[in-house]
Motif scaffolding. Structure first.
Motif, mmCIF file in Angstrom:
data_model
loop_
_atom_site.group_PDB
_atom_site.id
_atom_site.type_symbol
_atom_site.label_atom_id
_atom_site.label_comp_id
_atom_site.label_asym_id
_atom_site.label_seq_id
_atom_site.Cartn_x
_atom_site.Cartn_y
_atom_site.Cartn_z
ATOM 1 N N SER A 2 0.833 -1.200 0.000
ATOM 2 C CA SER A 2 0.000 0.000 0.000
ATOM 3 C C SER A 2 0.869 1.253 0.000
ATOM 4 N N PHE A 3 0.281 2.346 -0.444
ATOM 5 C CA PHE A 3 1.000 3.610 -0.550
ATOM 6 C C PHE A 3 1.109 4.273 0.819
ATOM 7 N N HIS A 4 2.338 4.674 1.165
ATOM 8 C CA HIS A 4 2.581 5.347 2.442
ATOM 9 C C HIS A 4 3.371 6.642 2.252
ATOM 10 N N GLU A 43 2.607 2.457 -6.465
ATOM 11 C CA GLU A 43 1.631 2.072 -5.444
ATOM 12 C C GLU A 43 0.464 3.052 -5.416
ATOM 13 N N LEU A 44 0.764 4.330 -5.528
ATOM 14 C CA LEU A 44 -0.283 5.352 -5.523
ATOM 15 C C LEU A 44 -1.187 5.199 -6.738
ATOM 16 N N GLU A 47 -3.684 2.457 -6.376
ATOM 17 C CA GLU A 47 -4.788 2.763 -5.470
ATOM 18 C C GLU A 47 -5.750 3.784 -6.066
ATOM 19 N N THR A 180 3.536 10.219 4.263
ATOM 20 C CA THR A 180 2.466 9.401 4.826
ATOM 21 C C THR A 180 1.365 9.188 3.785
ATOM 22 N N ALA A 181 0.373 8.377 4.147
ATOM 23 C CA ALA A 181 -0.761 8.138 3.253
ATOM 24 C C ALA A 181 -1.607 9.392 3.055
ATOM 25 N N LYS A 184 -1.944 10.810 -0.473
ATOM 26 C CA LYS A 184 -3.017 10.305 -1.334
ATOM 27 C C LYS A 184 -4.318 11.042 -1.045
ATOM 28 N N THR A 185 -4.605 11.282 0.223
ATOM 29 C CA THR A 185 -5.840 11.963 0.598
ATOM 30 C C THR A 185 -5.913 13.346 -0.032
#
Length: 210
Positions: A2-4, A43-44, A47, A180-181, A184-185
């Motif tokens: 997962s993207f972090h 990864e991003l 998602e 951090t994730a 993505k947000t």
């Protein structure tokens, strides 16, 4: 996986590349680029795909055939999303955009006709105003200095008519959340906020001419 987010060293990698844009530097840091820079972007994109379509990372090599600057490598990592969107990581931080960056002649003709139309053009103005209230600005690209051929200089939407591209764009300076994730947000929030413009362009301009 997962993207972090990206580590701070990813930005430092591009800072170093800006200072030493050479094959020696690139080769020395290639494994880091693949795992800590390009890897998180892959990864991003994975998602984001369910909502924004598959993505693709641009090649890291510059096209120097017609450029006086012969630096071989791009000093940023760029990627696009099929459903609309562009992402960019560099030493300056993270950036994102959406819209029609560069229209071909057919698209440009349809764009101008739509802008000149009172209904479609008026709707575009409303879309831009609504997005501005949400903190998302719309900017033009390759803007003409005067009115395009066939359109009066005093047209009420002349500023829009002069653009050859229309996009949303934002830039985030380096900050802890980039690792951090939350990165993505922020991107998802921005891309969703830009959908009204994207929908107007899709409805009134459409894909590049065949």
């Amino acid at each position: 996986m997962s993207f972090h987010g990206w580590p701070a060293e990813a930005l430092e990698f591009y800072e170093g590349l800006g200072a030493d844009n050479s094959k020696t530097y690139w080769t020395k840091h290639l494994e880091f680029y693949e795992t800590r820079v390009r890897g998180p972007m892959l990864e991003l994109l994975a998602e984001l795909e369910p909502e924004f379509g598959p993505g693709k990372i641009f090649r890291p090599y510059r096209d120097v055939r017609f450029s006086k600057d012969k630096s071989p490598y791009k000093t940023h990592l760029g990627a696009w999303l099929e459903g609309g969107g562009y992402l960019q990581l560099s030493a300056e931080g993270l950036a994102a955009g959406s819209g029609y960056y560069q229209m071909d002649s057919g698209q440009l003709d349809r764009f101008r006709r739509a802008v000149a139309n009172d209904v479609a053009g008026g709707r575009l103005l409303s879309v831009i105003a609504e997005m501005a209230k949400a903190g998302i600005g719309v900017v033009g690209r390759d803007t003409l200095k005067t009115a395009p051929r066939g359109y009066p200089k005093d047209h009420p939407r002349i500023e829009l008519l002069r653009h050859k591209g229309l996009i949303t764009w934002t830039e985030w300076e380096p900050a802890a959340w980039l690792g951090t994730a939350a990165a993505k947000t922020r991107i998802v929030g921005f891309l969703r906020g830009g959908l009204p413009l994207r929908h107007w362009l899709d409805d009134n301009v459409g894909p590049p001419s065949a």
